[in-house]
Design a protein around this motif. Sequence first.
Motif, PDB file in Angstrom:
ATOM      1  N   GLN A 159      -3.235  -1.575  -7.825  1.00  0.00           N
ATOM      2  CA  GLN A 159      -1.797  -1.488  -7.535  1.00  0.00           C
ATOM      3  C   GLN A 159      -1.571  -0.556  -6.338  1.00  0.00           C
ATOM      4  O   GLN A 159      -1.629   0.666  -6.486  1.00  0.00           O
ATOM      5  CB  GLN A 159      -1.046  -0.964  -8.767  1.00  0.00           C
ATOM      6  CG  GLN A 159      -1.208  -1.805 -10.033  1.00  0.00           C
ATOM      7  CD  GLN A 159      -0.399  -3.067 -10.010  1.00  0.00           C
ATOM      8  OE1 GLN A 159      -0.778  -4.040  -9.357  1.00  0.00           O
ATOM      9  NE2 GLN A 159       0.724  -3.066 -10.698  1.00  0.00           N
ATOM     10  N   SER A 160      -1.289  -1.134  -5.195  1.00  0.00           N
ATOM     11  CA  SER A 160      -1.073  -0.332  -3.977  1.00  0.00           C
ATOM     12  C   SER A 160       0.341  -0.453  -3.428  1.00  0.00           C
ATOM     13  O   SER A 160       0.955   0.546  -3.053  1.00  0.00           O
ATOM     14  CB  SER A 160      -2.069  -0.750  -2.878  1.00  0.00           C
ATOM     15  OG  SER A 160      -3.358  -0.254  -3.147  1.00  0.00           O
ATOM     16  N   ALA A 161       0.889  -1.658  -3.375  1.00  0.00           N
ATOM     17  CA  ALA A 161       2.151  -1.915  -2.664  1.00  0.00           C
ATOM     18  C   ALA A 161       3.347  -1.668  -3.574  1.00  0.00           C
ATOM     19  O   ALA A 161       4.102  -2.601  -3.922  1.00  0.00           O
ATOM     20  CB  ALA A 161       2.158  -3.346  -2.127  1.00  0.00           C
ATOM     21  N   TYR A 162       3.563  -0.404  -3.944  1.00  0.00           N
ATOM     22  CA  TYR A 162       4.748  -0.059  -4.741  1.00  0.00           C
ATOM     23  C   TYR A 162       5.996  -0.176  -3.888  1.00  0.00           C
ATOM     24  O   TYR A 162       5.991   0.155  -2.695  1.00  0.00           O
ATOM     25  CB  TYR A 162       4.595   1.348  -5.313  1.00  0.00           C
ATOM     26  CG  TYR A 162       3.616   1.413  -6.460  1.00  0.00           C
ATOM     27  CD1 TYR A 162       4.009   1.075  -7.744  1.00  0.00           C
ATOM     28  CD2 TYR A 162       2.285   1.788  -6.255  1.00  0.00           C
ATOM     29  CE1 TYR A 162       3.110   1.111  -8.802  1.00  0.00           C
ATOM     30  CE2 TYR A 162       1.378   1.825  -7.314  1.00  0.00           C
ATOM     31  CZ  TYR A 162       1.798   1.484  -8.584  1.00  0.00           C
ATOM     32  OH  TYR A 162       0.908   1.509  -9.631  1.00  0.00           O
ATOM     33  N   ARG A 163       7.084  -0.633  -4.477  1.00  0.00           N
ATOM     34  CA  ARG A 163       8.293  -0.952  -3.724  1.00  0.00           C
ATOM     35  C   ARG A 163       9.289   0.200  -3.664  1.00  0.00           C
ATOM     36  O   ARG A 163       9.970   0.371  -2.654  1.00  0.00           O
ATOM     37  CB  ARG A 163       8.961  -2.190  -4.339  1.00  0.00           C
ATOM     38  CG  ARG A 163       8.052  -3.416  -4.360  1.00  0.00           C
ATOM     39  CD  ARG A 163       8.650  -4.551  -5.174  1.00  0.00           C
ATOM     40  NE  ARG A 163       7.666  -5.621  -5.396  1.00  0.00           N
ATOM     41  CZ  ARG A 163       7.876  -6.668  -6.188  1.00  0.00           C
ATOM     42  NH1 ARG A 163       9.032  -6.783  -6.846  1.00  0.00           N
ATOM     43  NH2 ARG A 163       6.943  -7.583  -6.332  1.00  0.00           N
TER      44      ARG A 163
ATOM     45  N   VAL B 278       8.524   3.509  -4.312  1.00  0.00           N
ATOM     46  CA  VAL B 278       7.855   4.778  -3.979  1.00  0.00           C
ATOM     47  C   VAL B 278       6.811   4.496  -2.905  1.00  0.00           C
ATOM     48  O   VAL B 278       6.462   3.335  -2.659  1.00  0.00           O
ATOM     49  CB  VAL B 278       7.191   5.411  -5.222  1.00  0.00           C
ATOM     50  CG1 VAL B 278       8.231   5.800  -6.263  1.00  0.00           C
ATOM     51  CG2 VAL B 278       6.167   4.465  -5.834  1.00  0.00           C
ATOM     52  N   PRO B 279       6.298   5.534  -2.245  1.00  0.00           N
ATOM     53  CA  PRO B 279       5.289   5.297  -1.207  1.00  0.00           C
ATOM     54  C   PRO B 279       4.072   4.547  -1.738  1.00  0.00           C
ATOM     55  O   PRO B 279       3.643   4.740  -2.871  1.00  0.00           O
ATOM     56  CB  PRO B 279       4.916   6.714  -0.749  1.00  0.00           C
ATOM     57  CG  PRO B 279       6.135   7.532  -1.051  1.00  0.00           C
ATOM     58  CD  PRO B 279       6.704   6.953  -2.304  1.00  0.00           C
ATOM     59  N   ALA B 280       3.534   3.680  -0.893  1.00  0.00           N
ATOM     60  CA  ALA B 280       2.368   2.880  -1.272  1.00  0.00           C
ATOM     61  C   ALA B 280       1.139   3.772  -1.422  1.00  0.00           C
ATOM     62  O   ALA B 280       1.035   4.837  -0.799  1.00  0.00           O
ATOM     63  CB  ALA B 280       2.114   1.794  -0.240  1.00  0.00           C
ATOM     64  N   LEU B 281       0.224   3.332  -2.256  1.00  0.00           N
ATOM     65  CA  LEU B 281      -1.070   4.005  -2.411  1.00  0.00           C
ATOM     66  C   LEU B 281      -2.114   3.223  -1.618  1.00  0.00           C
ATOM     67  O   LEU B 281      -2.294   2.022  -1.851  1.00  0.00           O
ATOM     68  CB  LEU B 281      -1.472   4.068  -3.886  1.00  0.00           C
ATOM     69  CG  LEU B 281      -0.647   4.973  -4.796  1.00  0.00           C
ATOM     70  CD1 LEU B 281      -1.080   4.792  -6.254  1.00  0.00           C
ATOM     71  CD2 LEU B 281      -0.782   6.429  -4.392  1.00  0.00           C
ATOM     72  N   PRO B 282      -2.812   3.853  -0.697  1.00  0.00           N
ATOM     73  CA  PRO B 282      -3.743   3.088   0.142  1.00  0.00           C
ATOM     74  C   PRO B 282      -5.015   2.647  -0.567  1.00  0.00           C
ATOM     75  O   PRO B 282      -5.566   1.590  -0.237  1.00  0.00           O
ATOM     76  CB  PRO B 282      -4.064   4.061   1.290  1.00  0.00           C
ATOM     77  CG  PRO B 282      -3.818   5.417   0.715  1.00  0.00           C
ATOM     78  CD  PRO B 282      -2.711   5.263  -0.276  1.00  0.00           C
ATOM     79  N   ASN B 283      -5.499   3.413  -1.534  1.00  0.00           N
ATOM     80  CA  ASN B 283      -6.847   3.163  -2.044  1.00  0.00           C
ATOM     81  C   ASN B 283      -6.976   2.183  -3.211  1.00  0.00           C
ATOM     82  O   ASN B 283      -8.028   1.556  -3.339  1.00  0.00           O
ATOM     83  CB  ASN B 283      -7.512   4.485  -2.437  1.00  0.00           C
ATOM     84  CG  ASN B 283      -8.043   5.228  -1.227  1.00  0.00           C
ATOM     85  OD1 ASN B 283      -8.224   4.652  -0.165  1.00  0.00           O
ATOM     86  ND2 ASN B 283      -8.280   6.521  -1.386  1.00  0.00           N
ATOM     87  N   PRO B 284      -6.015   2.038  -4.117  1.00  0.00           N
ATOM     88  CA  PRO B 284      -6.258   1.162  -5.277  1.00  0.00           C
ATOM     89  C   PRO B 284      -6.691  -0.258  -4.932  1.00  0.00           C
ATOM     90  O   PRO B 284      -7.561  -0.815  -5.618  1.00  0.00           O
ATOM     91  CB  PRO B 284      -4.920   1.184  -6.011  1.00  0.00           C
ATOM     92  CG  PRO B 284      -4.365   2.528  -5.714  1.00  0.00           C
ATOM     93  CD  PRO B 284      -4.759   2.799  -4.302  1.00  0.00           C
ATOM     94  N   ALA B 285      -6.120  -0.862  -3.892  1.00  0.00           N
ATOM     95  CA  ALA B 285      -6.549  -2.213  -3.520  1.00  0.00           C
ATOM     96  C   ALA B 285      -8.012  -2.202  -3.082  1.00  0.00           C
ATOM     97  O   ALA B 285      -8.790  -3.114  -3.440  1.00  0.00           O
ATOM     98  CB  ALA B 285      -5.659  -2.762  -2.413  1.00  0.00           C
TER      99      ALA B 285
END
Length: 488
Positions: free
Chosen positions: A34-38, A40-47
């Motif tokens: 789960q990276s592309a949260y809408r 809140v800021p995206a997380l770069p590493n989970p993907a």
Amino acid sequence: MFRHTLLKLMIPAAVLLGAHSASAESRLALVIGQSAYRSVPALPNPANDARAVTQLLTDSGFEVSTASDLSQGQMREAVSDFAGKVAAKGADTVALVFYAGHGLQIDGENFLVPVDIDPKREADIPIQAVRLNDILNTLTSVPSKMRILMLDACRNNPFPDLKTAGGGLALVDAKVGSPGTFLSFSTSPGAVAEDGSGSNSPYTNALLAAGKEQNIPIEETFKRVRLAVNKVTEGRQTPWDSSSLTEDFRFSGASVAGPKPAATPKKSVAEWTRDLKGKPVEAANEVIVADGTDEAYEAFAGLYPQTALGRLARDWLVRHRRMVAWNEAVLINTASGYRSFLAKFPDSDLSATARKLEQRLRNRPEFTPAVAAANAAVPQNVALTGPMCPCNVQPPSPQPLKVNAPVRRVEPDPPKKRVDRKPPRRSEPDDDVVVVRRPPPRVVYDPPPREVYEPSRPPVSIGIGIGLGGFGGGRGGHGGNYGDRGRY
């Protein structure tokens, strides 16, 4: 030339055959990043973590389903579909779930966070997120050999409006309600994991290295993960795991058949102090991180109190004991349980939640320990539907009355042939003398059979005494020749 070409083809085939023979059982995995949260800021590493772990598991003989950036509905559908695949494969299946993304604990429960979530208050999380317990319950509801959950989900709380959310994730004990389960968290309960500065998180990086080691049991694999993450984060992050496995599992190499050997007895604080004394602080730290028990951490913190690692070990110990107490309060879920937690930890990040739950449950009646113990001893499936239920206890069936048979009757106080005796004449009246008359003996007699109906006279009505005669209760039948108080 032909031999050289054949040898080049045989070597990869042998390696591939060895990898798959190590996993004779069916292996299924679900990987979610789960990276592309809408909101809140995206997380770069989970993907990135999801792609790397997918490759690791594929090389380990797993059939992998990978999904990224899922909404709540999509997450639930993915878990449901995965459970269906496990059920189709049969009971000899190893089911594994890897999740990378945001995770939260609200009111003592852990939630995995979909990308479409937009909470304004704590009450929105149970409605918009996915409970970790729901995933566990779904997997345990289908027959499988074992379940493995790896959660890189203890990142910081991204929602500033959630004031009472506790830090990190709550403790989950695989031994409670989840037999045959292995749980691994990227950091210890109540702590926050780092996303990392590279393309993968520290936890995933360590997992990618340890998972490729040949012939290593899963417990040893995650022991190495703990050591690697603790070292690269300089003690700030230490993964945590809980196991209720009864069989061996290895990512690479053949698993050992049969039940797992008994665990080594835990050492006391005094024994750990003796074993660690004199070791360099870094070497001693590696020993206690690999062990992961309270006793090891307490001995280390006592031996190296002035070092950075000693202070971090003390913080770990205090936080772990607080999370154990919090888990007990949540499981009991009573106002007195939360008051007890607050008495021990009045100023923690969980205090606001504990006060809220104590207030919510203040007027709910609580079981005394004796009643709770008695209730726990009663099988749940017997309480209302089993043979012991009062609604299922039938009264004894009355015996059929034989009309033409002689009726055997016992008189309670049958008459006796009286013999009149004149009392002796007393010379002087004595008012203090009381005459006691003994009751006549009981007489049993069997009258001859009687006809039920004769044309010359009306039918005989026979009364049937119905009632609990044994308790002196029922009334006799009316209109009969032999009616008594329910004694026949």
